[in-house]
Design an enzyme around this catalytic site. Structure first.
Site, PDB file in Angstrom:
ATOM      1  CE1 TYR A 104      -3.978   2.022   1.050  1.00 33.51           C
ATOM      2  CE2 TYR A 104      -2.542   3.328   2.611  1.00 33.51           C
ATOM      3  CZ  TYR A 104      -3.700   3.375   1.633  1.00 33.51           C
ATOM      4  OH  TYR A 104      -4.408   4.435   1.894  1.00 33.51           O
ATOM      5  CE  LYS A 149      -3.513   5.199  -1.416  1.00 32.33           C
ATOM      6  NZ  LYS A 149      -4.487   5.844  -2.229  1.00 32.33           N
TER       7      LYS A 149
HETATM    8  N1  LIG Z   1      -9.566   5.622   5.343  1.00 29.77           N
HETATM    9  C1  LIG Z   1      -8.227   6.022   5.700  1.00 29.77           C
HETATM   10  O1  LIG Z   1      -7.750   6.086   6.881  1.00 29.77           O
HETATM   11  C2  LIG Z   1      -7.457   6.448   4.452  1.00 29.77           C
HETATM   12  C3  LIG Z   1      -6.430   6.920   4.974  1.00 29.77           C
HETATM   13  C4  LIG Z   1      -5.391   7.625   3.808  1.00 29.77           C
HETATM   14  C5  LIG Z   1      -5.781   7.186   2.484  1.00 29.77           C
HETATM   15  N2  LIG Z   1      -6.917   6.796   2.224  1.00 29.77           N
HETATM   16  C6  LIG Z   1      -7.183   6.470   0.886  1.00 29.77           C
HETATM   17  O2  LIG Z   1      -8.580   7.110   0.623  1.00 29.77           O
HETATM   18  C7  LIG Z   1      -9.138   6.299  -0.689  1.00 29.77           C
HETATM   19  C8  LIG Z   1     -10.574   6.083  -0.058  1.00 29.77           C
HETATM   20  O3  LIG Z   1     -10.620   4.966   0.836  1.00 29.77           O
HETATM   21  P1  LIG Z   1     -11.715   4.763   1.847  1.00 29.77           P
HETATM   22  O4  LIG Z   1     -10.899   4.621   3.242  1.00 29.77           O
HETATM   23  O5  LIG Z   1     -13.092   5.749   1.605  1.00 29.77           O
HETATM   24  O6  LIG Z   1     -11.982   3.314   1.506  1.00 29.77           O
HETATM   25  P2  LIG Z   1     -13.274   2.586   1.334  1.00 29.77           P
HETATM   26  O7  LIG Z   1     -14.480   3.062   2.169  1.00 29.77           O
HETATM   27  O8  LIG Z   1     -12.930   1.149   0.997  1.00 29.77           O
HETATM   28  O9  LIG Z   1     -13.635   3.236  -0.295  1.00 29.77           O
HETATM   29  C9  LIG Z   1     -12.812   2.590  -1.243  1.00 29.77           C
HETATM   30  C10 LIG Z   1     -13.316   2.779  -2.700  1.00 29.77           C
HETATM   31  O10 LIG Z   1     -12.691   2.664  -3.744  1.00 29.77           O
HETATM   32  C11 LIG Z   1     -13.522   2.115  -4.751  1.00 29.77           C
HETATM   33  N3  LIG Z   1     -12.757   1.167  -5.462  1.00 29.77           N
HETATM   34  C12 LIG Z   1     -12.092  -0.003  -5.025  1.00 29.77           C
HETATM   35  N4  LIG Z   1     -11.612  -0.609  -6.229  1.00 29.77           N
HETATM   36  C13 LIG Z   1     -11.835   0.137  -7.458  1.00 29.77           C
HETATM   37  C14 LIG Z   1     -11.976  -0.217  -8.765  1.00 29.77           C
HETATM   38  N5  LIG Z   1     -11.318  -1.164  -9.210  1.00 29.77           N
HETATM   39  N6  LIG Z   1     -12.635   0.687  -9.469  1.00 29.77           N
HETATM   40  C15 LIG Z   1     -13.279   1.356  -9.175  1.00 29.77           C
HETATM   41  N7  LIG Z   1     -13.551   2.079  -7.556  1.00 29.77           N
HETATM   42  C16 LIG Z   1     -12.840   1.107  -6.848  1.00 29.77           C
HETATM   43  C17 LIG Z   1     -14.742   1.498  -3.841  1.00 29.77           C
HETATM   44  O11 LIG Z   1     -15.829   1.144  -4.769  1.00 29.77           O
HETATM   45  P3  LIG Z   1     -16.286  -0.074  -5.461  1.00 29.77           P
HETATM   46  O12 LIG Z   1     -15.988  -1.290  -4.737  1.00 29.77           O
HETATM   47  O13 LIG Z   1     -17.702   0.202  -5.483  1.00 29.77           O
HETATM   48  O14 LIG Z   1     -15.631  -0.040  -6.886  1.00 29.77           O
HETATM   49  C18 LIG Z   1     -14.960   2.300  -2.867  1.00 29.77           C
HETATM   50  O15 LIG Z   1     -15.913   3.203  -3.161  1.00 29.77           O
HETATM   51  C19 LIG Z   1      -8.292   5.387  -0.833  1.00 29.77           C
HETATM   52  O16 LIG Z   1      -7.410   5.667  -1.878  1.00 29.77           O
HETATM   53  C20 LIG Z   1      -7.352   5.188   0.182  1.00 29.77           C
HETATM   54  O17 LIG Z   1      -6.327   4.518   0.049  1.00 29.77           O
HETATM   55  C21 LIG Z   1      -7.782   6.358   3.180  1.00 29.77           C
END
Ligand SMILES: NC(=O)c1ccc[n+]([C@@H]2O[C@H](COP(=O)([O-])OP(=O)(O)OC[C@H]3O[C@@H](n4cnc5c(N)ncnc54)[C@H](OP(=O)(O)O)[C@@H]3O)[C@@H](O)[C@H]2O)c1
Length: 256
Positions: A160, A164
């Site tokens: 991961y 990033k």
């Molecule tokens: N939560 C944290 O603490 C955190 C911290 C730093 C960075 N982030 C980043 O924030 C972003 C959003 O993550 P989140 O925390 O909101 O997690 P999440 O709720 O699991 O959301 C992930 C999203 O990505 C979509 N996705 C995954 N694979 C995909 C694909 N092949 N095509 C299109 N969409 C896809 C999923 O939609 P579908 O499955 O419906 O396609 C889902 O809407 C990510 O890039 C993550 O790395 C999160």
């Protein structure tokens, strides 16, 4: 200062990963700021509920099925967005996945899944957005969602983190390449926020102890992303380009 500089009226925004977590929240925030929004992800039922909510609140929104790992699917989603609202001039490149584990024990299939989604997917989507913004000659903004784990290391997050860090370099390179065309490319590097990606861990005793030991002593709240997002998305950030904006309660000042 012009109090309207965060306003997104007249803009067309596309958010990837809009079916949950940050992406769903970002789509609502951009719509509330006046943008017409396109919500992309694979789980269409969730997108339709989101779009209905936004419409009920007076906004304009479109759901598009989209797999960011598939160039044809990405192109089709942008074409649908453009047919409905015109050229996308604001991209929030947010879709992402995680497969925790030590690097030497990571399965090749997990490597491919995370790299294809987080890094190749981010590039496919940003490149498609940029080509269309350039063709329309109207400028725009791309906000990549990286992570504090692109800037620092933490045990068990090697694949991961590598993706990033890649998104961060992608951000800087695209900012450099597109600066003269009035297209800004920046990245938000969130710390920890509870979403479907990590909720089991943060509901566990180990997850709670980890967060308690961070400088802020707590997880981020979704609304704490609103200001950073709108800054980079809107004219309020018109001279911010190639920047990395941690939103992490100070997590990066310690070893994470
Ligand atoms: N939560 C944290 O603490 C955190 C911290 C730093 C960075 N982030 C980043 O924030 C972003 C959003 O993550 P989140 O925390 O909101 O997690 P999440 O709720 O699991 O959301 C992930 C999203 O990505 C979509 N996705 C995954 N694979 C995909 C694909 N092949 N095509 C299109 N969409 C896809 C999923 O939609 P579908 O499955 O419906 O396609 C889902 O809407 C990510 O890039 C993550 O790395 C999160």
């Amino acid at each position: 200062m012009d109090s309207k500089c965060f306003d997104l009226s007249g803009r067309v925004a596309l958010v990837t990963g809009a079916s949950s977590g940050f992406g769903e929240h970002f789509t609502r925030v951009l719509a509330a700021a006046g943008a017409r929004v396109v919500a992309g992800a694979r789980r269409e039922d969730r997108l339709h509920r989101l779009v209905d909510d936004i419409a009920a609140a007076g906004g304009a929104a479109l759901a598009v099925a989209m797999d960011v790992t598939d160039a044809a699917s990405v192109a089709a989603a942008f074409a649908a967005a453009e047919a409905k609202f015109g050229t996308v001039d604001l991209l929030v490149n947010n879709a992402g996945v995680a497969a925790p584990g030590t690097l030497h024990k990571t399965a090749e299939a997990d490597w491919d899944w995370v790299v294809d989604t987080n890094l190749k997917g981010a590039w496919l989507v940003a490149a498609e957005a940029a080509r269309r913004m350039l063709a329309a000659r109207r400028g725009g903004a791309i906000v990549n969602i990286a992570s504090v784990l692109g800037m620092a290391t933490s045990r068990g997050h090697g694949v991961y983190s590598a993706t990033k860090a890649g998104v961060i370099q992608l951000t800087k390179h695209m900012a450099l390449e597109l600066a003269g065309k009035n297209i800004r490319v920046n990245a938000i590097c969130p710390g920890y926020f509870k979403t479907e990606m990590n909720d089991e861990y943060f509901d566990s005793a180990a997850g709670q102890a980890y967060i308690a030991a961070t400088p802020g002593g707590r997880l981020g709240r979704m609304e704490e992303m609103d200001g950073p997002l709108l800054l980079l998305a809107s004219d309020a950030g018109s001279f911010i380009n190639g920047a990395l904006l941690p939103v992490d309660g100070g997590h990066l000042v310690m070893s994470i």
